[in-house]
Design a protein around this motif. Structure first.
Motif, mmCIF file in Angstrom:
data_model
loop_
_atom_site.group_PDB
_atom_site.id
_atom_site.type_symbol
_atom_site.label_atom_id
_atom_site.label_comp_id
_atom_site.label_asym_id
_atom_site.label_seq_id
_atom_site.Cartn_x
_atom_site.Cartn_y
_atom_site.Cartn_z
ATOM 1 N N ALA A 336 0.825 -1.204 0.000
ATOM 2 C CA ALA A 336 0.000 0.000 0.000
ATOM 3 C C ALA A 336 0.864 1.261 0.000
ATOM 4 O O ALA A 336 0.544 2.252 -0.668
ATOM 5 N N GLY A 337 1.980 1.232 0.739
ATOM 6 C CA GLY A 337 2.870 2.391 0.773
ATOM 7 C C GLY A 337 3.534 2.646 -0.570
ATOM 8 O O GLY A 337 3.733 3.801 -0.974
ATOM 9 N N LEU A 338 3.886 1.574 -1.296
ATOM 10 C CA LEU A 338 4.503 1.753 -2.611
ATOM 11 C C LEU A 338 3.505 2.289 -3.630
ATOM 12 O O LEU A 338 3.902 2.979 -4.585
ATOM 13 N N ARG A 339 2.243 1.980 -3.468
ATOM 14 C CA ARG A 339 1.238 2.590 -4.336
ATOM 15 C C ARG A 339 1.186 4.099 -4.112
ATOM 16 O O ARG A 339 1.006 4.876 -5.055
ATOM 17 N N ARG A 340 1.352 4.512 -2.863
ATOM 18 C CA ARG A 340 1.298 5.935 -2.542
ATOM 19 C C ARG A 340 2.607 6.638 -2.908
ATOM 20 O O ARG A 340 2.587 7.825 -3.279
ATOM 21 N N TYR A 341 3.723 5.937 -2.815
ATOM 22 C CA TYR A 341 5.038 6.516 -3.124
ATOM 23 C C TYR A 341 5.717 5.647 -4.191
ATOM 24 O O TYR A 341 6.656 4.896 -3.903
ATOM 25 N N PRO A 342 5.263 5.744 -5.438
ATOM 26 C CA PRO A 342 5.760 4.845 -6.491
ATOM 27 C C PRO A 342 7.230 5.061 -6.852
ATOM 28 O O PRO A 342 7.834 4.180 -7.463
ATOM 29 N N ILE A 355 15.129 7.444 -14.646
ATOM 30 C CA ILE A 355 14.542 6.699 -13.532
ATOM 31 C C ILE A 355 13.378 5.896 -14.087
ATOM 32 O O ILE A 355 12.434 6.464 -14.644
ATOM 33 N N LEU A 356 13.464 4.595 -13.965
ATOM 34 C CA LEU A 356 12.419 3.704 -14.475
ATOM 35 C C LEU A 356 11.487 3.330 -13.333
ATOM 36 O O LEU A 356 11.855 2.558 -12.450
ATOM 37 N N VAL A 357 10.287 3.900 -13.331
ATOM 38 C CA VAL A 357 9.284 3.601 -12.305
ATOM 39 C C VAL A 357 8.501 2.374 -12.753
ATOM 40 O O VAL A 357 7.878 2.378 -13.831
ATOM 41 N N ARG A 358 8.522 1.345 -11.946
ATOM 42 C CA ARG A 358 7.896 0.079 -12.308
ATOM 43 C C ARG A 358 6.383 0.133 -12.123
ATOM 44 O O ARG A 358 5.884 0.678 -11.136
#
Length: 499
Positions: A336-342, A355-358
């Motif tokens: 859930a935290g990674l959804r908020r801070y991708p 920077i490659l954001v997955r």
């Protein structure tokens, strides 16, 4: 005769070599297409390789413990139809060393001989001797009369040597097959002490030989050697007690001490031990070194009151009848935290300076295995329910017992969760699993004094440590993620707002 060579295929992901763990077939065996023939250990996992050909095994290239490279021939296979009609050169010239009538089969009660392959390995449990040779019937006995002038002349049989008794072998090593040995360190430790680890009966799953099995054999060998050493003859008793002056006693004590000191000084110093960096340890070492070289990392940490987390876990058990581990619940908070801070679910492409954001969240779970530190991955964690995430993590934990992960299970991670609290420590400045951008560590959970509503109370407290790539984000992003996970641990109901 049509012969096919089975070549070690490309193992993928840049892997170009593997170590032979054990052969699953021997020379002369008839195999089918896709039958597993050899077990090899790459830098990622231990796998069984199936043969692309069917027929009779003619030769094995390599022994257990030998490193082979992609493109190298593993074994050769002859078509079964051709092999039944065409004798090999070995059949033409092999003559029993102990029989004067080579055309007759061995007696039913004759002691078994050790089968030999291209590697010269001998099956455990059979006696060996320089005079022991594989009993083969000449091709004329099997296929009828041949030309009166054979290509290879057969020498007259040698005089029958004295009977060779089978070597005494401990009952623990009388196995019908070699035991699996996964760890290179275990194999090396056994070789250094004069025996083969695959001859032991392993105490791990499916008879897997572990380090403790090798150490137990070493202790047993030392004990046996000590017991076999004859004790010094006892001196004859004195006929009558004799008074010894105090000065003589002191002199004898000083002499004994000097002798002991001289013996200690003359004793050879303990020898050094070299442990090869191979397999998964080699990959981990290279990845960690690359992480230190390339990533400018920063570390932040936070003490968190986890009392409510344990209460929520107990309520889940009451409501569903199912157990949820603390690690699984924290993993849910991390997703859930990674959804908020991708930005933390990303990597740096140094070639393109981007920077490659997955898009997917593939959660790595650091695990200590008999093969060393490994990070199996829960792929698509963002699409899993809490129950599915729990089951996926439990499956990885069960596999960590022997470290037998498939190559796909160890690749593709985008963020790593490391529960080093299971090792009994509070915190750690972990090294980021390259090429990921961050790693979250969970320390041990213990009761500590804590201030709750201006009063001192005993609470269950855990330390979270966050290491992140400063190229990807600044401290505010990392701190925001860490405090979000901390709030979910302190009050799990807070996660409902993001569901």
């Amino acid at each position: 005769m049509m012969t096919h060579d089975f070549i070690l295929p490309d193992l993928g992901e840049g892997l170009t070599e593997a170590e032979i763990v054990s052969w699953l077939v021997k020379v002369g065996d008839t195999i089918t297409i896709d039958q597993p023939v050899v077990e090899v250990e790459s830098a990622k996992s231990v796998v069984e390789l199936p043969s692309p050909f069917g027929g009779v095994v003619q030769s094995l290239f390599g022994e257990a413990g030998q490193v082979i490279h992609a493109g190298q021939v593993l074994l050769s296979v002859a078509d079964a139809a051709h092999s039944a009609l065409e004798p090999t050169a070995e059949d033409e010239v092999a003559v029993p060393a102990r029989s004067e009538t080579p055309t007759e089969p061995a007696a039913p009660d004759a002691p078994p001989t050790a089968p030999s392959g291209a590697s010269g390995a001998v099956l455990v449990g059979y006696g060996t001797s320089e005079n022991t040779r594989p009993l083969r019937r000449p091709s004329t006995a099997r296929f009828g009369a041949r030309d009166a002038s054979p290509e290879v002349s057969v020498p007259p049989p040698a005089p029958e040597p004295a009977a060779v008794q089978p070597a005494a072998v401990a009952p623990s090593v009388l196995l019908d097959r070699p035991s699996p040995v996964v760890s290179p360190i275990v194999r090396m430790l056994a070789r250094e002490n004069g025996f083969d680890a695959s001859a032991l009966r392993g105490s791990g799953p499916n008879d897997l030989v572990l380090r403790r099995d090798v150490e137990a054999r070493i202790r047993a060998n030392v004990t046996a050697a000590t017991t076999a050493t004859p004790a010094p003859a006892a001196s004859a008793p004195a006929t009558a007690p004799t008074a010894v002056p105090a000065t003589a006693t002191a002199t004898a004590t000083a002499t004994a001490a000097a002798t002991a000191a001289a013996a200690a000084a003359s004793a050879p110093p303990p020898s050094d031990t070299r442990i090869p960096i191979t397999g998964p340890r080699k990959v981990v070492a290279e990845r960690l070194a690359q992480s230190r070289r390339e990533i400018p990392e920063a570390t932040i940490w936070l003490d968190v009151d986890a009392t409510e987390l344990f209460i929520a876990r107990d309520r889940l058990l009451e409501a569903t009848g199912e157990r949820f581990s603390v690690t699984a619940l924290i993993a849910r908070f991390v997703v859930a935290g990674l959804r908020r801070y991708p930005l933390l679910n990303a990597s740096v492409d140094t070639a393109s300076q981007e920077i490659l954001v997955r898009g997917e969240i593939n959660l790595g779970i650091a695990a200590q295995t008999p093969r060393g530190l490994m990070v199996p991955v829960v792929h698509g964690a963002h699409a899993l329910t809490t129950r599915q995430l729990r089951d996926s993590i439990a499956g990885l934990v069960s596999q960590a017992g022997d470290g037998a992960f498939s190559p796909g299970a160890l690749s593709g991670g985008t963020f790593t969760l490391n529960n080093f609290g299971s090792l009994g420590v509070d915190g750690s400045a972990a090294i980021i699993n390259h090429p990921e951008a961050a790693i979250l560590g969970i320390g041990r959970m213990i009761e500590r004094p804590w201030v709750v509503e201006h009063e001192l109370a005993v609470r269950t407290v855990v330390e979270l440590s966050m290491v992140f790539d400063h190229r990807v984000c600044d401290g505010d992003t990392a701190a925001g993620f860490l405090t979000y996970v901390a709030r979910c641990i302190e009050s799990p109901v807070a996660l409902l707002a993001d569901l």
